[in-house]
Design an enzyme around this catalytic site. Structure first.
Site, PDB file in Angstrom:
ATOM      1  CD  GLU A   1     -15.398 -22.772  35.688  1.00  0.00           C
ATOM      2  OE1 GLU A   1     -14.411 -23.423  35.314  1.00  0.00           O
ATOM      3  OE2 GLU A   1     -15.337 -21.614  36.121  1.00  0.00           O
TER       4      GLU A   1
ATOM      5  CG  ASP B   1     -12.276 -19.072  40.364  1.00  0.00           C
ATOM      6  OD1 ASP B   1     -11.323 -19.781  40.723  1.00  0.00           O
ATOM      7  OD2 ASP B   1     -12.674 -18.989  39.188  1.00  0.00           O
TER       8      ASP B   1
ATOM      9  CD  GLU C   1      -7.847 -17.840  36.603  1.00  0.00           C
ATOM     10  OE1 GLU C   1      -7.609 -18.875  37.240  1.00  0.00           O
ATOM     11  OE2 GLU C   1      -8.905 -17.655  35.965  1.00  0.00           O
TER      12      GLU C   1
HETATM   13  C1  BDP Z   1     -11.066 -20.711  37.229  1.00  0.00           C
HETATM   14  C2  BDP Z   1     -10.341 -20.614  35.938  1.00  0.00           C
HETATM   15  C3  BDP Z   1     -10.709 -21.703  34.971  1.00  0.00           C
HETATM   16  C4  BDP Z   1     -10.596 -23.046  35.669  1.00  0.00           C
HETATM   17  C5  BDP Z   1     -11.441 -23.049  36.919  1.00  0.00           C
HETATM   18  C6  BDP Z   1     -11.301 -24.319  37.745  1.00  0.00           C
HETATM   19  O1  BDP Z   1     -10.624 -19.359  35.349  1.00  0.00           O
HETATM   20  O2  BDP Z   1      -9.850 -21.615  33.868  1.00  0.00           O
HETATM   21  O3  BDP Z   1     -10.996 -24.064  34.817  1.00  0.00           O
HETATM   22  O4  BDP Z   1     -11.040 -21.998  37.752  1.00  0.00           O
HETATM   23  O5  BDP Z   1     -10.713 -24.226  38.817  1.00  0.00           O
HETATM   24  O6  BDP Z   1     -10.377 -19.905  38.141  1.00  0.00           O
HETATM   25  O7  BDP Z   1     -11.777 -25.361  37.359  1.00  0.00           O
END
Ligand code: BDP
Length: 719
Positions: free
Chosen positions: A307, A381, A409
């Site tokens: 990401e 996720d 989340e």
């Molecule tokens: C996702 C979240 C994000 C996190 C990412 C992570 O939306 O904010 O940075 O995981 O685990 O679920 O790095």
């Protein structure tokens, strides 16, 4: 006027004394013991406490016993000398050695550094009750367990109990930023008041440490995995040191997140290449500096090449080269690197599900011993339900740890009551078939079937500055259950819930029954009204609040349409050999069973199969009808939860009652919103009528699509 002020002061006093159940005290609310036989049994123990040694952990235990004694009996406990009348003996095995027979010695020794034994001990014809560990930390865990047994009225001075954790690192991961915002945080701001540290020490830090220690949580990573290198500067290390010093006697080690590009951002280097000697020197020096201040610093948690976070790939290096470079710097201090497997590259793979295995399987055996790969419970996720991550069971030589998400989340954030433990239990109990036919995920991560000593369970924290810590009172149950499962991943969710209910709401059987049924049904309810039958990633863009099955455009694997793949024929992601073949990453026993849409557990059907709308499920109903029935039943369960809760009015504290009752009303609205939005949207593909027996989805799809939430909590300002 004067009277009013007195009244206000009185109420403020009551609140500060905890007479109001605002949730601040968590499960450590030591209430008066009403059961008189228990009280008669326990009172003498508090009237004669003897510590066999002196150290900072015993000082904390002493304070905890004082708090408990005031709560249980409204009086000060008495601390005695050995030659006085002492009933409650507290100490380590070596401190008590002359009083312990060989059998006790052996039994306690086997419990390791963190285990404890508690039970009756007779000496010279006198009976005592002893709490013993091999280390003060073990003693601390024993004392918290002893206090809990009193709170839950299960204490029995004639029986012994011993316990020790099955997992070495039981850790909270805070996703807290240095400006005190919390990524995916729904309970206010970060409890770390960086600006006022190191000078000002918020009393909350202590209560936070007590709560964690009471569950056996022994490690915390303070900062967001989307890391800021600034935390590694000297002035910040001084702040971190204050927290580490406070947490140490509670047995809690501090970790930080390390931004891979720190050598460039703060070291003035031109590269962060892990094989570059200057870069290695930078990390070694930084690590040495941290250990000078914090000699028991735990190490780094790293999100790299995921990401948009920097990582070794920028320099043509792999994850092992990146992780090992940091591990080498930490090794002389016995520090470790926790390297996350939540990775996906800039180039969109045909299926994000496969990414972690593609990147990490070839590196198995290449990581140093002080590296653990931290793997999310599922491959996408933290969705409301995911099959277990195929990396568990695919990697044999490398240490693997579990990452659960406690903050909700994708599971209703802080407006919904969703007890997550059944979901975690489902994953932990999943058979992986590797390395042996009976290896479950739990037995991989506790090292018993993977033969590893460096074991880890991490949970992304749901804690913030809200008075009740977690925003929703029932968020506390998730923190609690996480701690319990990290200690023993074989525990049963309903028993954990029962214990938490006892500690939070007391002993009334009707209250316990009702709340337990609410909690146990809550996860399945949420899955039903959000993502039934293996659907996933249907939430609103960025903030992830509410439904957004129509989300498309931009990066494909951040959209919903990429995951549900609905079309006029059917719905679901084909991950069998005719599709992405992510299923091939599981053991053959699983892959062959799940590749058949008639055999796969229906809860995972659309996760692995693209299925026609008229496909018949086990109920002999069509897929389309079943989707409708599941969404509808989720809504009905949410209403049932509220009915159940509302029947408790007058039986529980009014503040607790009203807090949860109001939030359950929101939960029903949100459940209806999910059902209506998703069903109306999917109907545009199926073109089929809704099944007769369901409440027909109401509303206008265009309206649902038009909803915007720019100020939803937990998101970065630039999203
Ligand atoms: C996702 C979240 C994000 C996190 C990412 C992570 O939306 O904010 O940075 O995981 O685990 O679920 O790095």
């Amino acid at each position: 006027m004067k009277n009013r002020i007195v009244l206000i002061l009185f109420f403020t006093f009551l609140i500060s004394q905890g007479f109001s159940k605002d949730g601040y005290k968590l499960w450590l609310d030591y209430q008066p013991i009403e059961n008189s036989s228990l009280s008669n049994e326990v009172k003498p123990l508090f009237g004669g406490i003897y510590f066999f040694g002196k150290n900072p952990t015993y000082d904390l235990i002493q304070k905890e016993l004082e708090l408990a004694s005031w709560g249980f009996f409204n009086r000060e406990p008495e601390f005695k000398n050995l030659n006085q009348e002492s009933h409650l003996w507290i100490g380590t095995r070596s401190e008590l050695s002359q009083f312990l027979g060989l059998d006790h010695q052996a039994k306690i020794k086997d419990l390791g550094d963190e285990g404890y034994w508690r039970g009756p001990l007779n000496h010279n014809g006198e009976s005592h009750y002893a709490i013993i560990g091999n280390t003060p930390k073990g003693v601390l865990y024993g004392v918290f367990d002893f206090l809990r047994s009193i709170q839950t009225e299960t204490f029995d001075s004639t029986t012994e109990k011993s316990d020790s954790p099955k997992i070495k690192l039981r850790m909270l991961n805070h996703w807290d930023n240095l400006d005190r915002t919390v990524e995916r945080g729904y309970a206010g701001f970060s409890i770390w008041d960086w600006h006022r540290l190191p000078g000002y020490v918020d009393p909350r830090y202590i209560d936070y440490a007590r709560a964690n220690a009471s569950l056996g949580i022994n490690a915390v990573s303070l900062t967001n995995v989307n890391a800021n290198a600034w935390v590694l500067r000297e002035d910040f290390i001084e702040k971190v040191k204050v927290l580490a010093d406070l947490f140490r006697p509670y047995g809690i080690q501090v970790f930080l997140t390390a931004r891979f590009s720190a050598p460039i951002e703060m070291g003035n280097l031109e590269t962060a290449d892990p094989l570059d000697p200057e870069v290695r020197k930078f990390w070694k020096e930084r690590v040495d500096l941290i250990y000078k201040e914090i000699p028991d610093f735990g190490g780094f948690l790293v999100k790299a090449n995921s990401e948009g976070q920097p990582g070794p790939h920028e320099y043509g290096r792999n994850h092992a080269e990146g992780a090992n470079m940091l591990a080498e710097a930490l090794a002389p201090h016995e520090g470790i690197v926790i390297w996350r497997a939540f990775v996906y590259s800039h180039e969109i793979d045909e299926d994000r599900h496969k990414q972690a295995n593609l990147e990490f399987e070839p590196l198995d055996g290449k990581f140093l011993d002080n590296v653990i790969i931290q793997v999310k419970n599922g491959a996408i996720d933290f969705q409301p339900r995911e099959p277990f991550h195929p990396l568990f069971g695919a990697v044999e030589k490398t240490n693997l740890g579990m990452e659960f998400q406690i903050t909700q989340e994708y599971l209703g954030q802080a407006t919904q009551l969703v007890y997550l433990s059944p979901m975690w239990e489902e994953v932990l109990q999943s058979p992986t078939y590797r390395p042996t036919s009976n290896a479950t995920v739990a037995s991989i991560i506790d090292g018993s079937s993977s033969n590893k000593n460096l074991t880890l369970m991490a949970g992304v924290s749901n804690i913030g500055t809200d008075r009740n810590w977690t925003g929703h009172l029932f968020g506390q149950a998730n923190w609690y259950a996480f701690g319990k499962l990290a200690w023993d991943p074989y525990l049963n969710s309903s028993e954990i819930a029962k214990e938490w209910i006892d500690l939070t709401f007391g002993q009334n059987p009707e209250v316990q029954r009702n709340i337990s049924s609410i909690m146990q049904s809550s996860h399945e309810a949420a899955v039903n009204y959000m993502t039934p039958l293996g659907l996933h990633h249907l939430m609103g863009r960025s903030h992830h609040y509410g439904p957004g099955p129509w989300v498309e455009g931009g990066r494909a694997d951040w959209t919903s349409v990429y995951y549900h793949r609905a079309d006029s024929q059917g719905i679901g992601f084909d991950r069998t050999s005719t599709g992405s073949n992510a299923l091939g990453q599981y053991a053959p026993e699983i892959a062959s069973n799940w590749s058949n849409p008639n055999q796969i557990p229906e809860k995972f059907l659309l996760w692995f199969h693209h299925v026609p709308w008229d496909f018949k499920l086990k109920s002999r109903r069509t897929l389309w009808d079943e989707i409708g029935l599941h969404y509808d039943s989720g809504v009905k369960s949410a209403r049932e939860m509220k009915r159940n809760w509302d029947s408790l009015e007058g039986l529980i504290d009014a503040e607790q009652f009203s807090h949860v009752s109001q939030l359950l009303a929101i939960q029903i609205q949100e459940a209806e919103w999910w059902r209506n939005a998703c069903l109306l949207y999917f109907q545009t593909f199926s073109n089929l009528p809704f099944p007769e027996e369901i409440e027909k989805p109401k509303g206008d799809l265009e309206y649902f699509k038009s909803l915007r939430f720019p100020f939803a909590p937990g998101i970065r300002p630039n999203w």
